[in-house]
Design an enzyme around this catalytic site. Structure first.
Site, PDB file in Angstrom:
ATOM      1  N   LYS A  12       0.763  -1.155  -0.087  1.00 54.79           N
ATOM      2  CA  LYS A  12      -0.026   0.008  -0.034  1.00 54.79           C
ATOM      3  C   LYS A  12       1.040   1.108  -0.033  1.00 54.79           C
ATOM      4  O   LYS A  12       1.959   1.463   0.887  1.00 54.79           O
ATOM      5  CB  LYS A  12      -0.901   0.133   1.230  1.00 54.79           C
ATOM      6  N   THR A  57      -3.186  -5.515  -0.258  1.00 61.95           N
ATOM      7  CA  THR A  57      -2.651  -4.243   0.093  1.00 61.95           C
ATOM      8  C   THR A  57      -3.560  -3.610   1.233  1.00 61.95           C
ATOM      9  O   THR A  57      -3.119  -2.857   1.997  1.00 61.95           O
ATOM     10  CB  THR A  57      -2.437  -3.266  -1.109  1.00 61.95           C
ATOM     11  N   ARG A 170      28.129  35.635  -5.386  1.00 56.46           N
ATOM     12  CA  ARG A 170      26.544  35.253  -6.046  1.00 56.46           C
ATOM     13  C   ARG A 170      25.678  34.681  -4.719  1.00 56.46           C
ATOM     14  O   ARG A 170      26.247  34.299  -3.637  1.00 56.46           O
ATOM     15  CB  ARG A 170      26.633  34.257  -7.147  1.00 56.46           C
ATOM     16  N   GLN A 217      29.008  21.916  -6.058  1.00 52.43           N
ATOM     17  CA  GLN A 217      29.917  20.610  -5.984  1.00 52.43           C
ATOM     18  C   GLN A 217      30.819  20.695  -4.487  1.00 52.43           C
ATOM     19  O   GLN A 217      30.672  19.764  -3.720  1.00 52.43           O
ATOM     20  CB  GLN A 217      30.649  20.290  -6.768  1.00 52.43           C
ATOM     21  N   HIS A 245      19.087  28.995  -9.463  1.00 47.30           N
ATOM     22  CA  HIS A 245      19.892  30.278 -10.005  1.00 47.30           C
ATOM     23  C   HIS A 245      19.123  31.398  -9.592  1.00 47.30           C
ATOM     24  O   HIS A 245      17.951  31.758  -9.766  1.00 47.30           O
ATOM     25  CB  HIS A 245      20.056  29.977 -11.304  1.00 47.30           C
TER      26      HIS A 245
HETATM   27  O1  LIG Z   1      28.065  25.693  -8.477  1.00 42.02           O
HETATM   28  C1  LIG Z   1      27.868  25.638  -9.779  1.00 42.02           C
HETATM   29  N1  LIG Z   1      28.171  24.360 -10.208  1.00 42.02           N
HETATM   30  C2  LIG Z   1      28.122  24.240 -11.698  1.00 42.02           C
HETATM   31  O2  LIG Z   1      28.674  23.044 -12.136  1.00 42.02           O
HETATM   32  C3  LIG Z   1      27.829  25.293 -12.398  1.00 42.02           C
HETATM   33  N2  LIG Z   1      27.320  25.394 -13.691  1.00 42.02           N
HETATM   34  C4  LIG Z   1      26.782  26.597 -13.824  1.00 42.02           C
HETATM   35  O3  LIG Z   1      26.564  27.083 -15.013  1.00 42.02           O
HETATM   36  N3  LIG Z   1      26.578  27.114 -12.660  1.00 42.02           N
HETATM   37  C5  LIG Z   1      27.221  26.500 -11.770  1.00 42.02           C
HETATM   38  N4  LIG Z   1      27.494  26.482 -10.250  1.00 42.02           N
END
Ligand SMILES: O=c1[nH]c(=O)c2[nH]c(=O)[nH]c2[nH]1
Length: 282
Positions: A12, A57, A170, A217, A245
Site C-alpha cells: 500500500k 494491500t 553570487r 559541488q 539560480h
Molecule cells: O556551483 C555551480 N556548479 C556548476 O557546475 C555550475 N554550472 C553553472 O552553470 N553554474 C554552476 N554553479
C-alpha cells in the site's frame, strides 16, 4: 511466447497515519506517510491470478495502523523496523521495502495539545529486508537553503557556447535531498535514530553556512563529510541539490546600479548536482 517475470512487489502506497501520544498533558504527534512493499512467493498471482499467497494491500494498510497502536511510534526508522519484523513472520514473504515520510509538528506554548507544522523539509526513512538481512536508510528532502554571499563560481572551461560570466559573489540557493545508509544502529542512549537525524541535519546546515563555496559541488562534499563526521553510524550519504539560480537584474536601462541587491529567482532550468560521500572501507 514466454517472458521472464521479475521484481514482483506489492503493498500500500502512502498510508497516512497520525499517531497521538497522550502519555502526558503534553501530547506528541507522529505524522507519517508510509509505503509498504512485500517481496516473495507471489508469482502465481501474476501468472494465473491465483491470490492464495497475496497479502492484500488493504491488509497491509490495516497492519500499519494496528502496529502503531500495539507498538507505538517513536522514530520512523523504528516504526518501519517493527513493520519489517511483523512481515518477516508472515508466510511467502522473503523481503520488504518499507518507506516513510515524516512531517514535523511543534507544540504551541498555549497548551499541550495544539501544534503548528514546523520545518519545510520532510524527513524520510527506508527499511529494506531480504531474508535475515536488514538495511536502514534515512534522509530528508525539500530542505531549502540560501546564502546571500560567500559563494563564487569561476575557472570553468569556456568554449563557443559559454556565455556564463565568472563571479566571485553570487547567491547560492538549493533544496537539499539527502539519503544516508546506517552501518550500525545509532545508540539509544545517544538518542537513537531521532538524535542521529537531528545531528546529520544540523551538520549539513552548518556546513552549508560555513563553507565559503567555490562551487555547489564543493558545498555538497562539505555537507556530506559533515554528516559523516557528526554521526559515526552513517556509512554513506547521497546528496542531490538543484542549483536554484538567482540572476542579477540589469537595472542600467532605468539609470540604476545593482550592487548585488535585486535578483530574478529562476525556477527552471536548474543545475542538478549530486554525489555520494562514503567512509573508506576498512
Ligand atoms: O556551483 C555551480 N556548479 C556548476 O557546475 C555550475 N554550472 C553553472 O552553470 N553554474 C554552476 N554553479
Amino acid at each position: 511466447m514466454t517472458y521472464t517475470l521479475t521484481d514482483l512487489q506489492h503493498g500500500k502506497a502512502e498510508v497516512r497515519i497520525v499517531k497521538v501520544d497522550r502519555g502526558s498533558d503534553d501530547h506528541v504527534l507522529h505524522d507519517l506517510n508510509v509505503t509498504t512493499q512485500l517481496r516473495g512467493d507471489f508469482e502465481t498471482a501474476y501468472t494465473e491470478g491465483d491470490n492464495a499467497h497475496v497479502h492484500a494491500t488493504d491488509t497491509q494498510k490495516n497492519t500499519v495502523y494496528a502496529l502503531a497502536r500495539e507498538h507505538g511510534v517513536t522514530s520512523p526508522e523504528d516504526f518501519l523496523l517493527t513493520l519489517a519484523a511483523h512481515w518477516r513472520t508472515q508466510p511467502w514473504v522473503s523481503g520488504t521495502s518499507l518507506s516513510a515520510e515524516q512531517f514535523s509538528w511543534l507544540r504551541l506554548p498555549t497548551n499541550g495539545h495544539s501544534f503548528v507544522r514546523s520545518g519545510q523539509e520532510t524527513r524520510t526513512a527506508l527499511v529494506e529486508t531480504d531474508g535475515d538481512a536488514t538495511t536502514v536508510s534515512a534522509g530528508l528532502t525539500d530542505l531549502v537553503v540560501l546564502k546571500s554571499t560567500g559563494s563564487e563560481f569561476h575557472g570553468f572551461p569556456r568554449d563557443r557556447y559559454t556565455t556564463l560570466a565568472e563571479t566571485d559573489d553570487r547567491i547560492l540557493a538549493t533544496s537539499v535531498t539527502a539519503t544516508w545508509q546506517y552501518a550500525g544502529t545509532p545508540s539509544s542512549s545517544g538518542g537513537g535514530y531521532d538524535a542521529a537525524y537531528d545531528a546529520a541535519r544540523a551538520a549539513m546546515l552548518d556546513a552549508f553556512a560555513g563553507t565559503h563555496s567555490l562551487a555547489l559541488q564543493q558545498t555538497i562534499h562539505a555537507m556530506g563529510s559533515a554528516a559523516l563526521d557528526a554521526v559515526p553510524e552513517i556509512a554513506r550519504i547521497h546528496i542531490q541539490c538543484p542549483n536554484k539560480h538567482h540572476f542579477l537584474v540589469d537595472l542600467a536601462p532605468f539609470g540604476l546600479d545593482n550592487p548585488g541587491e535585486v535578483f530574478f529567482a529562476a525556477d527552471r532550468p536548474y543545475g542538478l548536482i549530486q554525489a555520494t560521500v562514503a567512509r573508506e572501507a576498512g
